[in-house]
Design a protein around this motif. Structure first.
Motif, PDB file in Angstrom:
ATOM      1  N   PRO A 398      11.333  -7.417   2.179  1.00 37.71           N
ATOM      2  CA  PRO A 398      10.114  -6.769   1.677  1.00 37.71           C
ATOM      3  C   PRO A 398       8.979  -7.731   1.329  1.00 37.71           C
ATOM      4  O   PRO A 398       7.813  -7.447   1.612  1.00 37.71           O
ATOM      5  N   LEU A 399       9.280  -8.867   0.703  1.00 37.20           N
ATOM      6  CA  LEU A 399       8.209  -9.777   0.283  1.00 37.20           C
ATOM      7  C   LEU A 399       7.506 -10.392   1.482  1.00 37.20           C
ATOM      8  O   LEU A 399       6.276 -10.544   1.488  1.00 37.20           O
ATOM      9  N   THR A 400       8.268 -10.724   2.516  1.00 39.98           N
ATOM     10  CA  THR A 400       7.643 -11.260   3.740  1.00 39.98           C
ATOM     11  C   THR A 400       6.800 -10.195   4.408  1.00 39.98           C
ATOM     12  O   THR A 400       5.688 -10.459   4.880  1.00 39.98           O
ATOM     13  N   ARG A 401       7.316  -8.966   4.476  1.00 37.60           N
ATOM     14  CA  ARG A 401       6.545  -7.873   5.073  1.00 37.60           C
ATOM     15  C   ARG A 401       5.220  -7.677   4.347  1.00 37.60           C
ATOM     16  O   ARG A 401       4.188  -7.405   4.978  1.00 37.60           O
ATOM     17  N   LEU A 402       5.218  -7.812   3.033  1.00 35.33           N
ATOM     18  CA  LEU A 402       4.007  -7.583   2.243  1.00 35.33           C
ATOM     19  C   LEU A 402       3.132  -8.822   2.141  1.00 35.33           C
ATOM     20  O   LEU A 402       2.041  -8.767   1.566  1.00 35.33           O
ATOM     21  N   GLY A 403       3.583  -9.943   2.679  1.00 34.51           N
ATOM     22  CA  GLY A 403       2.776 -11.158   2.652  1.00 34.51           C
ATOM     23  C   GLY A 403       2.714 -11.807   1.287  1.00 34.51           C
ATOM     24  O   GLY A 403       1.763 -12.536   0.991  1.00 34.51           O
ATOM     25  N   LEU A 404       3.732 -11.583   0.451  1.00 36.52           N
ATOM     26  CA  LEU A 404       3.763 -12.159  -0.889  1.00 36.52           C
ATOM     27  C   LEU A 404       4.548 -13.462  -0.868  1.00 36.52           C
ATOM     28  O   LEU A 404       5.662 -13.513  -0.357  1.00 36.52           O
ATOM     29  N   ASP A 405       3.962 -14.519  -1.422  1.00 35.02           N
ATOM     30  CA  ASP A 405       4.632 -15.815  -1.433  1.00 35.02           C
ATOM     31  C   ASP A 405       5.224 -16.136  -2.798  1.00 35.02           C
ATOM     32  O   ASP A 405       5.533 -17.289  -3.113  1.00 35.02           O
ATOM     33  N   HIS A 406       5.366 -15.120  -3.657  1.00 34.22           N
ATOM     34  CA  HIS A 406       5.979 -15.309  -4.967  1.00 34.22           C
ATOM     35  C   HIS A 406       6.757 -14.042  -5.321  1.00 34.22           C
ATOM     36  O   HIS A 406       6.599 -13.005  -4.683  1.00 34.22           O
ATOM     37  N   GLU A 407       7.606 -14.160  -6.318  1.00 34.31           N
ATOM     38  CA  GLU A 407       8.389 -13.005  -6.777  1.00 34.31           C
ATOM     39  C   GLU A 407       7.527 -12.186  -7.734  1.00 34.31           C
ATOM     40  O   GLU A 407       7.255 -12.609  -8.853  1.00 34.31           O
ATOM     41  N   PRO A 408       7.061 -11.002  -7.320  1.00 36.50           N
ATOM     42  CA  PRO A 408       6.141 -10.243  -8.174  1.00 36.50           C
ATOM     43  C   PRO A 408       6.885  -9.476  -9.277  1.00 36.50           C
ATOM     44  O   PRO A 408       8.088  -9.208  -9.169  1.00 36.50           O
ATOM     45  N   ARG A 409       6.137  -9.134 -10.328  1.00 34.68           N
ATOM     46  CA  ARG A 409       6.694  -8.219 -11.331  1.00 34.68           C
ATOM     47  C   ARG A 409       6.839  -6.840 -10.699  1.00 34.68           C
ATOM     48  O   ARG A 409       6.120  -6.512  -9.746  1.00 34.68           O
ATOM     49  N   PRO A 410       7.740  -5.989 -11.212  1.00 34.66           N
ATOM     50  CA  PRO A 410       7.922  -4.653 -10.620  1.00 34.66           C
ATOM     51  C   PRO A 410       6.628  -3.848 -10.544  1.00 34.66           C
ATOM     52  O   PRO A 410       6.352  -3.194  -9.541  1.00 34.66           O
ATOM     53  N   ASP A 411       5.797  -3.906 -11.605  1.00 32.59           N
ATOM     54  CA  ASP A 411       4.559  -3.128 -11.578  1.00 32.59           C
ATOM     55  C   ASP A 411       3.580  -3.685 -10.549  1.00 32.59           C
ATOM     56  O   ASP A 411       2.856  -2.935  -9.879  1.00 32.59           O
ATOM     57  N   GLU A 412       3.577  -5.014 -10.380  1.00 37.76           N
ATOM     58  CA  GLU A 412       2.711  -5.632  -9.376  1.00 37.76           C
ATOM     59  C   GLU A 412       3.156  -5.241  -7.971  1.00 37.76           C
ATOM     60  O   GLU A 412       2.331  -4.920  -7.110  1.00 37.76           O
ATOM     61  N   LEU A 413       4.468  -5.231  -7.748  1.00 35.90           N
ATOM     62  CA  LEU A 413       4.997  -4.865  -6.438  1.00 35.90           C
ATOM     63  C   LEU A 413       4.648  -3.419  -6.103  1.00 35.90           C
ATOM     64  O   LEU A 413       4.227  -3.106  -4.985  1.00 35.90           O
ATOM     65  N   HIS A 414       4.796  -2.522  -7.079  1.00 31.51           N
ATOM     66  CA  HIS A 414       4.446  -1.116  -6.851  1.00 31.51           C
ATOM     67  C   HIS A 414       2.958  -0.967  -6.547  1.00 31.51           C
ATOM     68  O   HIS A 414       2.570  -0.172  -5.681  1.00 31.51           O
ATOM     69  N   HIS A 415       2.131  -1.733  -7.244  1.00 35.58           N
ATOM     70  CA  HIS A 415       0.682  -1.659  -7.000  1.00 35.58           C
ATOM     71  C   HIS A 415       0.357  -2.100  -5.573  1.00 35.58           C
ATOM     72  O   HIS A 415      -0.408  -1.424  -4.862  1.00 35.58           O
ATOM     73  N   VAL A 416       0.953  -3.222  -5.124  1.00 43.15           N
ATOM     74  CA  VAL A 416       0.708  -3.714  -3.772  1.00 43.15           C
ATOM     75  C   VAL A 416       1.179  -2.696  -2.738  1.00 43.15           C
ATOM     76  O   VAL A 416       0.488  -2.406  -1.748  1.00 43.15           O
ATOM     77  N   LEU A 417       2.361  -2.119  -2.962  1.00 46.65           N
ATOM     78  CA  LEU A 417       2.906  -1.136  -2.018  1.00 46.65           C
ATOM     79  C   LEU A 417       2.024   0.105  -1.932  1.00 46.65           C
ATOM     80  O   LEU A 417       1.720   0.585  -0.836  1.00 46.65           O
ATOM     81  N   HIS A 418       1.608   0.636  -3.080  1.00 45.93           N
ATOM     82  CA  HIS A 418       0.771   1.839  -3.074  1.00 45.93           C
ATOM     83  C   HIS A 418      -0.580   1.558  -2.407  1.00 45.93           C
ATOM     84  O   HIS A 418      -1.071   2.388  -1.615  1.00 45.93           O
ATOM     85  N   HIS A 419      -1.147   0.405  -2.714  1.00 43.63           N
ATOM     86  CA  HIS A 419      -2.435   0.050  -2.115  1.00 43.63           C
ATOM     87  C   HIS A 419      -2.311  -0.073  -0.591  1.00 43.63           C
ATOM     88  O   HIS A 419      -3.142   0.460   0.159  1.00 43.63           O
ATOM     89  N   THR A 420      -1.257  -0.760  -0.148  1.00 44.35           N
ATOM     90  CA  THR A 420      -1.034  -0.941   1.298  1.00 44.35           C
ATOM     91  C   THR A 420      -0.779   0.398   1.972  1.00 44.35           C
ATOM     92  O   THR A 420      -1.325   0.690   3.053  1.00 44.35           O
ATOM     93  N   LEU A 421       0.053   1.230   1.356  1.00 39.39           N
ATOM     94  CA  LEU A 421       0.372   2.539   1.923  1.00 39.39           C
ATOM     95  C   LEU A 421      -0.883   3.393   2.067  1.00 39.39           C
ATOM     96  O   LEU A 421      -1.116   4.013   3.120  1.00 39.39           O
ATOM     97  N   ASN A 422      -1.723   3.439   1.052  1.00 40.57           N
ATOM     98  CA  ASN A 422      -2.929   4.276   1.104  1.00 40.57           C
ATOM     99  C   ASN A 422      -3.907   3.790   2.172  1.00 40.57           C
ATOM    100  O   ASN A 422      -4.529   4.599   2.879  1.00 40.57           O
ATOM    101  N   ARG A 423      -4.030   2.465   2.306  1.00 47.14           N
ATOM    102  CA  ARG A 423      -4.927   1.943   3.347  1.00 47.14           C
ATOM    103  C   ARG A 423      -4.446   2.350   4.730  1.00 47.14           C
ATOM    104  O   ARG A 423      -5.236   2.767   5.581  1.00 47.14           O
ATOM    105  N   TRP A 424      -3.144   2.240   4.969  1.00 46.39           N
ATOM    106  CA  TRP A 424      -2.627   2.566   6.299  1.00 46.39           C
ATOM    107  C   TRP A 424      -2.601   4.067   6.553  1.00 46.39           C
ATOM    108  O   TRP A 424      -2.696   4.505   7.705  1.00 46.39           O
ATOM    109  N   ARG A 425      -2.510   4.858   5.503  1.00 50.68           N
ATOM    110  CA  ARG A 425      -2.669   6.310   5.695  1.00 50.68           C
ATOM    111  C   ARG A 425      -4.087   6.624   6.167  1.00 50.68           C
ATOM    112  O   ARG A 425      -4.297   7.498   7.019  1.00 50.68           O
ATOM    113  N   ASP A 426      -5.053   5.894   5.613  1.00 53.49           N
ATOM    114  CA  ASP A 426      -6.438   6.075   6.070  1.00 53.49           C
ATOM    115  C   ASP A 426      -6.577   5.683   7.541  1.00 53.49           C
ATOM    116  O   ASP A 426      -7.252   6.366   8.318  1.00 53.49           O
TER     117      ASP A 426
END
Length: 457
Positions: A398-426
């Protein structure tokens, strides 16, 4: 439940239904056990396509094929078996030979990092398609140029409902790239351009995940160059280009008597045998350009030979998708049982197989990755690179797929996922994109949804 879990459960159901058939049970258990094994990658091609040379380059050792089907797998020390009997592994002139001239199948154990995740199967030249694809999870198909015979071979490999639905297990290798254009110094550049063109051809792209160009002889030499060979090459590079040029026009001239430096003919002949005349030309040029240590030179040779791209392709399309390709092999194996021993109680197995093939997102990701890589689908404004990364083109975690080079906090990971998902839905609903682009975006959306559901609430 992931794809591998679904297929394993399906195999368990099949074992229960066919428990009274020893042959079916043996076959199904073997496919179930294969999930725990390294990926099986067969290397196939016509005679003189360079199969054994590419196998040697991938393993990092000069190995000579016996003419049998040879399985190379990781082991603590070099050894070989034919059935239950160990056979000698001998060295001659720096090469390793397996002494089993009459065997049909040889298993070779060799200590190699490259074999930890992959078992390489060197198939006999011109082996029929069912022999090549029968026991392999993936295939490297070697050819000098794509001819009609190559296309027919690859088409036959997909002449099956399961294979046709999941054409995701073949990489084509233009395996003698240094011979393009008469072995000119820019031969590898020309070969890579030809490989890119093949990726976009309508007859080729549905049959493979990628087309790469490799100079096999140069790739082997890159992995196994010896200090005395480097010293000889450095001596050659010390000559003025004009003094050496006419002696590099052919192998005969290179080993001739009127050579301008005191390198004996046997040494020069050994260099040609190992590097090819193109390789001697290239290595002397590279040493003059500043790659003047053995470490610097071998790094350049790995890159320029195409071996690096081939290894990357094996990683992206094969080893990173171990479970997907194992599941595909198991579905093909189950289909063999269903066709060989049809029975009413097995009807649900066929239905479940069709459902998995139609709905498995892992297969869609692989098909999209191949379409982007080959140029069949173009996405605008930098979306291609992000789509490639999200569907696992750089790695499946998952971290490589999301382009994250560090271990994110759970809330940060959810924010990145939701943001990415909404952009690609658009993107998936963007009327400015064509139908193929919106379908590609929809695959990325499904990937993001899957990543989100895998995260703890």
């Amino acid at each position: 439940m992931g794809l591998a879990d679904e297929v394993l459960a399906l195999l368990d159901d099949a074992l229960a239904i066919y428990r009274d058939s020893p042959r079916a049970v043996t076959w199904l258990r073997a496919h179930r056990a294969r999930f725990a094994e390294p990926l099986r990658v067969a290397v196939a091609g016509a005679p003189r396509s360079g199969k054994s040379t590419v196998v040697s380059a991938l393993i990092g050792e000069e190995l000579t094929s016996t003419g049998a089907t040879t399985w190379y797998q990781d082991g603590p020390q070099p050894k070989a078996h034919v059935g239950h009997y160990e056979v000698p592994v001998v060295r001659r002139d720096g090469r390793a030979f397996v002494d089993a001239p009459d065997a049909e199948r040889v298993v070779v154990e060799w200590p190699s990092r490259s074999l930890r995740d992959v078992t390489l199967i060197d198939t006999p030249a011109g082996a029929p398609v069912e022999h090549v694809y029968g026991e392999a999870d993936a295939v490297l198909y070697l050819t000098r140029h794509m001819h009609n015979t190559d296309l027919r071979f690859l088409q036959a490999a997909h002449d099956h409902p399961v294979a046709r639905a999941t054409p995701v297990n073949t990489v084509v290798v233009l395996s003698r790239a240094d011979e393009i254009g008469g072995g000119r110094i820019d031969a590898l550049t020309s070969a890579k351009q030809i490989a890119r063109r093949y990726r976009r051809e309508a007859a080729v792209t549905p049959l493979c995940q990628n087309v790469v160009a490799v100079a096999g002889l140069l790739a082997v030499a890159a992995r196994t160059v010896r200090p005395d060979e480097f010293a000889a090459l450095a001596t050659l590079a010390g000559l003025p280009r004009t003094a050496l040029e006419e002696h590099l026009l052919s192998a005969d001239r290179f080993v001739g008597d009127d050579f301008p430096v005191p390198l004996d003919p046997a040494t020069r002949r050994a260099l040609v045998d190992r590097f090819g005349i193109f390789g001697v030309r290239l290595t002397t040029t590279l040493i003059r350009q500043g790659f003047d240590t053995q470490v610097k030179l071998t790094g350049q040779l790995v890159q320029r030979s195409g071996l690096g791209e081939l290894r990357d392709s094996i990683g992206i399309h094969f080893t990173e998708r171990h479970d997907v390709l194992k599941a595909r092999s198991a579905l093909l194996g189950l289909d063999v049982v269903l066709r060989a021993e049809p029975r009413p109680t097995a009807a649900t197995l066929a239905t479940t197989t069709e459902r998995i093939l139609a709905s498995a997102h892992d297969f869609r990701e692989l098909r999209l990755l191949a379409a982007i890589h080959s140029g069949r689908i173009r996405l605008p404004d930098g979306l291609e690179a992000e789509a490639t990364r999200l569907v696992g083109g750089l790695g499946a975690d998952p971290l490589t797929r999301l382009g994250l080079d560090h271990e994110p906090r759970p809330d940060e990971l959810h924010h990145v996922l939701h943001h990415t998902l909404n952009r690609w839905r658009d993107h998936a609903a963007d009327p400015l994109l064509d139908h193929a682009q919106r379908r590609a975006a929809a695959v990325v959306v499904r990937t993001c949804e899957g990543l989100l559901t895998e995260q703890p609430a």
